[in-house]
Design a protein around this motif. Sequence first.
Motif, PDB file in Angstrom:
ATOM      1  N   VAL A 257       0.843  -1.203   0.000  1.00 55.78           N
ATOM      2  CA  VAL A 257       0.000   0.000   0.000  1.00 55.78           C
ATOM      3  C   VAL A 257       0.875   1.249   0.000  1.00 55.78           C
ATOM      4  O   VAL A 257       0.632   2.192  -0.765  1.00 55.78           O
ATOM      5  CB  VAL A 257      -0.959   0.004   1.222  1.00 55.78           C
ATOM      6  CG1 VAL A 257      -1.624   1.351   1.398  1.00 55.78           C
ATOM      7  CG2 VAL A 257      -2.000  -1.096   1.086  1.00 55.78           C
ATOM      8  N   LEU A 258       1.881   1.256   0.849  1.00 53.90           N
ATOM      9  CA  LEU A 258       2.768   2.415   0.924  1.00 53.90           C
ATOM     10  C   LEU A 258       3.505   2.622  -0.401  1.00 53.90           C
ATOM     11  O   LEU A 258       3.588   3.748  -0.907  1.00 53.90           O
ATOM     12  CB  LEU A 258       3.754   2.260   2.079  1.00 53.90           C
ATOM     13  CG  LEU A 258       3.146   2.319   3.477  1.00 53.90           C
ATOM     14  CD1 LEU A 258       4.163   1.899   4.518  1.00 53.90           C
ATOM     15  CD2 LEU A 258       2.597   3.691   3.779  1.00 53.90           C
ATOM     16  N   ASN A 259       4.040   1.554  -0.962  1.00 53.41           N
ATOM     17  CA  ASN A 259       4.753   1.663  -2.241  1.00 53.41           C
ATOM     18  C   ASN A 259       3.839   2.163  -3.353  1.00 53.41           C
ATOM     19  O   ASN A 259       4.233   3.019  -4.149  1.00 53.41           O
ATOM     20  CB  ASN A 259       5.365   0.317  -2.637  1.00 53.41           C
ATOM     21  CG  ASN A 259       6.566  -0.040  -1.803  1.00 53.41           C
ATOM     22  OD1 ASN A 259       7.343   0.817  -1.405  1.00 53.41           O
ATOM     23  ND2 ASN A 259       6.719  -1.316  -1.520  1.00 53.41           N
ATOM     24  N   ASP A 260       2.627   1.619  -3.414  1.00 54.43           N
ATOM     25  CA  ASP A 260       1.669   2.056  -4.438  1.00 54.43           C
ATOM     26  C   ASP A 260       1.392   3.551  -4.325  1.00 54.43           C
ATOM     27  O   ASP A 260       1.372   4.271  -5.329  1.00 54.43           O
ATOM     28  CB  ASP A 260       0.338   1.306  -4.309  1.00 54.43           C
ATOM     29  CG  ASP A 260       0.398  -0.124  -4.812  1.00 54.43           C
ATOM     30  OD1 ASP A 260       1.424  -0.514  -5.401  1.00 54.43           O
ATOM     31  OD2 ASP A 260      -0.590  -0.855  -4.597  1.00 54.43           O
ATOM     32  N   ASN A 261       1.205   4.007  -3.109  1.00 54.20           N
ATOM     33  CA  ASN A 261       0.865   5.412  -2.917  1.00 54.20           C
ATOM     34  C   ASN A 261       2.039   6.345  -3.189  1.00 54.20           C
ATOM     35  O   ASN A 261       1.860   7.430  -3.733  1.00 54.20           O
ATOM     36  CB  ASN A 261       0.276   5.634  -1.521  1.00 54.20           C
ATOM     37  CG  ASN A 261      -1.166   5.190  -1.474  1.00 54.20           C
ATOM     38  OD1 ASN A 261      -2.053   5.916  -1.889  1.00 54.20           O
ATOM     39  ND2 ASN A 261      -1.399   3.975  -1.012  1.00 54.20           N
ATOM     40  N   VAL A 262       3.243   5.926  -2.830  1.00 50.01           N
ATOM     41  CA  VAL A 262       4.420   6.741  -3.146  1.00 50.01           C
ATOM     42  C   VAL A 262       4.584   6.832  -4.659  1.00 50.01           C
ATOM     43  O   VAL A 262       4.831   7.910  -5.208  1.00 50.01           O
ATOM     44  CB  VAL A 262       5.696   6.167  -2.477  1.00 50.01           C
ATOM     45  CG1 VAL A 262       6.951   6.809  -3.041  1.00 50.01           C
ATOM     46  CG2 VAL A 262       5.637   6.372  -0.973  1.00 50.01           C
ATOM     47  N   LEU A 263       4.427   5.722  -5.333  1.00 50.99           N
ATOM     48  CA  LEU A 263       4.540   5.711  -6.787  1.00 50.99           C
ATOM     49  C   LEU A 263       3.439   6.572  -7.420  1.00 50.99           C
ATOM     50  O   LEU A 263       3.693   7.342  -8.353  1.00 50.99           O
ATOM     51  CB  LEU A 263       4.457   4.268  -7.300  1.00 50.99           C
ATOM     52  CG  LEU A 263       4.801   4.022  -8.750  1.00 50.99           C
ATOM     53  CD1 LEU A 263       6.221   4.498  -9.061  1.00 50.99           C
ATOM     54  CD2 LEU A 263       4.657   2.540  -9.069  1.00 50.99           C
ATOM     55  N   TYR A 264       2.241   6.467  -6.898  1.00 48.81           N
ATOM     56  CA  TYR A 264       1.125   7.268  -7.392  1.00 48.81           C
ATOM     57  C   TYR A 264       1.411   8.765  -7.234  1.00 48.81           C
ATOM     58  O   TYR A 264       1.205   9.557  -8.155  1.00 48.81           O
ATOM     59  CB  TYR A 264      -0.160   6.884  -6.647  1.00 48.81           C
ATOM     60  CG  TYR A 264      -1.353   7.703  -7.052  1.00 48.81           C
ATOM     61  CD1 TYR A 264      -2.089   7.373  -8.175  1.00 48.81           C
ATOM     62  CD2 TYR A 264      -1.740   8.818  -6.308  1.00 48.81           C
ATOM     63  CE1 TYR A 264      -3.187   8.126  -8.554  1.00 48.81           C
ATOM     64  CE2 TYR A 264      -2.820   9.579  -6.680  1.00 48.81           C
ATOM     65  CZ  TYR A 264      -3.548   9.232  -7.799  1.00 48.81           C
ATOM     66  OH  TYR A 264      -4.627   9.989  -8.166  1.00 48.81           O
ATOM     67  N   LEU A 265       1.904   9.128  -6.063  1.00 48.46           N
ATOM     68  CA  LEU A 265       2.221  10.537  -5.817  1.00 48.46           C
ATOM     69  C   LEU A 265       3.349  11.018  -6.717  1.00 48.46           C
ATOM     70  O   LEU A 265       3.305  12.138  -7.240  1.00 48.46           O
ATOM     71  CB  LEU A 265       2.590  10.739  -4.351  1.00 48.46           C
ATOM     72  CG  LEU A 265       1.435  10.565  -3.378  1.00 48.46           C
ATOM     73  CD1 LEU A 265       1.951  10.526  -1.952  1.00 48.46           C
ATOM     74  CD2 LEU A 265       0.405  11.657  -3.563  1.00 48.46           C
ATOM     75  N   LYS A 266       4.336  10.192  -6.910  1.00 50.43           N
ATOM     76  CA  LYS A 266       5.445  10.548  -7.794  1.00 50.43           C
ATOM     77  C   LYS A 266       4.922  10.853  -9.189  1.00 50.43           C
ATOM     78  O   LYS A 266       5.267  11.878  -9.787  1.00 50.43           O
ATOM     79  CB  LYS A 266       6.455   9.396  -7.844  1.00 50.43           C
ATOM     80  CG  LYS A 266       7.588   9.607  -8.821  1.00 50.43           C
ATOM     81  CD  LYS A 266       8.468   8.370  -8.873  1.00 50.43           C
ATOM     82  CE  LYS A 266       9.522   8.491  -9.947  1.00 50.43           C
ATOM     83  NZ  LYS A 266      10.304   7.260 -10.055  1.00 50.43           N
ATOM     84  N   HIS A 267       4.085   9.985  -9.704  1.00 52.59           N
ATOM     85  CA  HIS A 267       3.566  10.187 -11.053  1.00 52.59           C
ATOM     86  C   HIS A 267       2.576  11.346 -11.111  1.00 52.59           C
ATOM     87  O   HIS A 267       2.486  12.031 -12.133  1.00 52.59           O
ATOM     88  CB  HIS A 267       2.966   8.885 -11.590  1.00 52.59           C
ATOM     89  CG  HIS A 267       4.030   7.854 -11.812  1.00 52.59           C
ATOM     90  ND1 HIS A 267       3.810   6.515 -11.660  1.00 52.59           N
ATOM     91  CD2 HIS A 267       5.342   7.966 -12.143  1.00 52.59           C
ATOM     92  CE1 HIS A 267       4.912   5.840 -11.907  1.00 52.59           C
ATOM     93  NE2 HIS A 267       5.865   6.711 -12.192  1.00 52.59           N
ATOM     94  N   SER A 268       1.869  11.579 -10.031  1.00 52.31           N
ATOM     95  CA  SER A 268       0.982  12.745  -9.970  1.00 52.31           C
ATOM     96  C   SER A 268       1.806  14.026 -10.031  1.00 52.31           C
ATOM     97  O   SER A 268       1.411  14.994 -10.700  1.00 52.31           O
ATOM     98  CB  SER A 268       0.139  12.728  -8.696  1.00 52.31           C
ATOM     99  OG  SER A 268      -0.752  11.637  -8.721  1.00 52.31           O
ATOM    100  N   LEU A 269       2.934  14.032  -9.339  1.00 50.08           N
ATOM    101  CA  LEU A 269       3.826  15.198  -9.390  1.00 50.08           C
ATOM    102  C   LEU A 269       4.392  15.368 -10.796  1.00 50.08           C
ATOM    103  O   LEU A 269       4.542  16.493 -11.280  1.00 50.08           O
ATOM    104  CB  LEU A 269       4.960  15.053  -8.367  1.00 50.08           C
ATOM    105  CG  LEU A 269       4.545  15.286  -6.920  1.00 50.08           C
ATOM    106  CD1 LEU A 269       5.651  14.840  -5.981  1.00 50.08           C
ATOM    107  CD2 LEU A 269       4.184  16.751  -6.683  1.00 50.08           C
TER     108      LEU A 269
END
Length: 173
Positions: free
Chosen positions: A154-166
């Motif tokens: 869950v943490l990895n998915d969200n960090v990756l999601y935020l990275k791509h959102s940025l």
Amino acid sequence: MAVIGLLLALPGCNKVYYGTWEALGVHKRDILVDRVEDARDSQSETREELLAAYEELNILIGEDGGELEKQYKRLSRKVERSRSAVAELDDHLDAIDKVSEDLFEEWQEELAQYSSDSLRRDQAGKLEASRTQFASLRQRMQSARDRVDPVMAVLNDNVLYLKHSLNAQALDA
């Protein structure tokens, strides 16, 4: 002291490693207990790191876009510390497995050294009881470890999601 340190650092030299410690009065059972305690501490540290990262994620989810980059970096650091804590925990569990295997193997081999059948049977029973008890302890430790992976996912998915959102936010700008 340097020679002892060198002997203790040699990988694959279990007889030398254990022999050196036993000469100093430290037996496999002591090493096993120490490694179990280290793993217990590592499990606590891993739990704390995961909770901190998860809390950071919850804070981030509630943020508006202005602080996104700063929050992302903070969360990313916490997730990385969590990954390190998980790796350390895995190392401790591997160390427990190795020393317990060596301890039980030695105990089994030394049963043949008894001349008394009753003492041998008594120790064989204690060996099996100890193996069973240790297997139960190790299974509980593994169950706790297995609960880490879904949280990390869950943490990895969200960090990756935020990275791509940025990334998308930067390209839009």
